[in-house]
Motif scaffolding. Structure first.
Motif, short mmCIF file in Angstrom:
data_model
loop_
_atom_site.label_atom_id
_atom_site.label_comp_id
_atom_site.label_asym_id
_atom_site.label_seq_id
_atom_site.Cartn_x
_atom_site.Cartn_y
_atom_site.Cartn_z
N LYS A 1 -91.35 13.57 -12.64
CA LYS A 1 -91.05 12.50 -11.69
C LYS A 1 -89.62 12.65 -11.16
N THR B 1 -85.03 15.65 -15.54
CA THR B 1 -85.50 15.98 -16.89
C THR B 1 -87.01 15.88 -17.05
N ASN B 2 -87.72 15.37 -16.04
CA ASN B 2 -89.18 15.33 -16.11
C ASN B 2 -89.74 15.52 -14.69
N ARG C 1 -87.73 15.33 -11.23
CA ARG C 1 -87.58 16.56 -10.45
C ARG C 1 -88.06 16.35 -9.01
#
Length: 304
Positions: free
Chosen positions: A236, A233-234, A238
């Motif tokens: 980091k 979801t962000n 990913r």
């Protein structure tokens, strides 16, 4: 009258430890060595109850797979350990909130300060267990094996047909007759008599870690020894998802980035697609049909 209130039998954790009677005369380094010596046998003590713990893992896996929940009940240190274990399953394994629920005598306020009388109320434990259903698993955590709050919760859980477990540091625990499985970890006398935040708590943390991790593995929330329910979801996360894909599939980073994008950020879908050589839609269907378990989904997607 409840078991916990009718009989007051000394728990092993409350006995004086002959190895530490002079602890208050020692310099800091010697105190620390004594404490370390007491801790060294904890893993072996937990190992003794592995056969019973395996039964709990199997039962919990089956019940969670069928829509049931896992409930922890504890007071004081035991309740804090339960809350920590339940909370950590959400980010580590992507477990939806509410599947593993921790109930602490006195509620959230008792996390940071004692609330007198809550652990001595079997009625409070029974009330907190009102949401327990017949498909659930209930683990009562109490070093002494006689805490009234835990007793009330276990009695309520047993009455509705839940699978009941008692985790103690007392192999002769009074409440053992109330449950399907007793995990009585023999940690012996504490370095400071009755201070169950020491060995008993450390052993119980090991048991809870093992129980919840083994259940998550059995439910398919890992592939090999990799976390696969990380939600990307962000940036980091990913990056972490891409690293996991590289490790699991052997594909290079660019291919894993592309696969994760094609799967709309869903790590499991990307992983099945890369391992089975199929597209995201087929990977999603294979995961759906196989309970989200990557190995089974890969095998299904590879079938002609």
């Amino acid at each position: 009258m409840s078991i916990a209130r009718s009989t007051r039998v000394e728990s092993p954790t409350e006995q004086r430890n002959p190895r530490t009677v002079d602890i208050d005369r020692l310099p800091a380094a010697e105190i620390l060595r004594l404490l370390n010596d007491e801790d060294r046998g904890l893993a072996d003590a937990v190992r003794v109850v592995i056969p019973e713990l395996a039964r709990v893992v199997d039962e919990t896996t089956a019940r969670l797979d069928s829509g049931g929940r896992l409930h922890y009940f504890g007071a004081g240190t035991s309740g804090r350990l339960a809350l920590m274990d339940a909370a950590e399953l959400i980010p580590t394994f992507g477990l939806p909130p509410g599947v593993v629920v921790a109930h602490h005598a006195g509620g959230p306020a008792a996390m940071t300060r004692p609330i007198e009388g809550t652990e001595d109320s079997s009625e409070l434990g029974e009330a907190d267990a009102a949401e327990v259903g017949p498909q659930d698993v209930v683990v009562g955590i109490t070093a002494s094996g006689r805490t009234p709050y835990v007793e009330g919760a276990l009695r309520r859980a047993r009455a509705v047909g839940a699978f009941t477990v008692l985790l103690t540091a007392n192999p002769g625990a009074l409440l053992a007759d109330l449950v399907d499985v007793h995990l009585g970890v023999d940690t012996g006398p504490e370095a400071i008599a009755g201070s169950t935040r020491l060995k008993a708590a450390s052993a119980h943390k090991l048991v809870l870690n093992s129980l919840s991790t083994a259940v998550m593995v059995a439910l398919g929330r890992t592939y090999s020894n990799l976390m696969v329910d990380v939600a990307a979801t962000n940036a980091k996360l990913r990056g972490r998802a891409v690293s996991i894909l590289v490790e699991a599939t052997g594909h290079d980073e660019a291919a894993c980035v592309d696969a994760l994008g094609a799967a709309d950020g869903d790590l499991k879908t990307a992983m099945v697609g890369l391992l089975a050589g199929c597209g995201p839609q087929q990977a999603r269907e294979a995961l759906r049909d196989n309970g989200g378990r990557v190995r089974l989904a890969v095998a299904a997607a590879r079938r002609p």
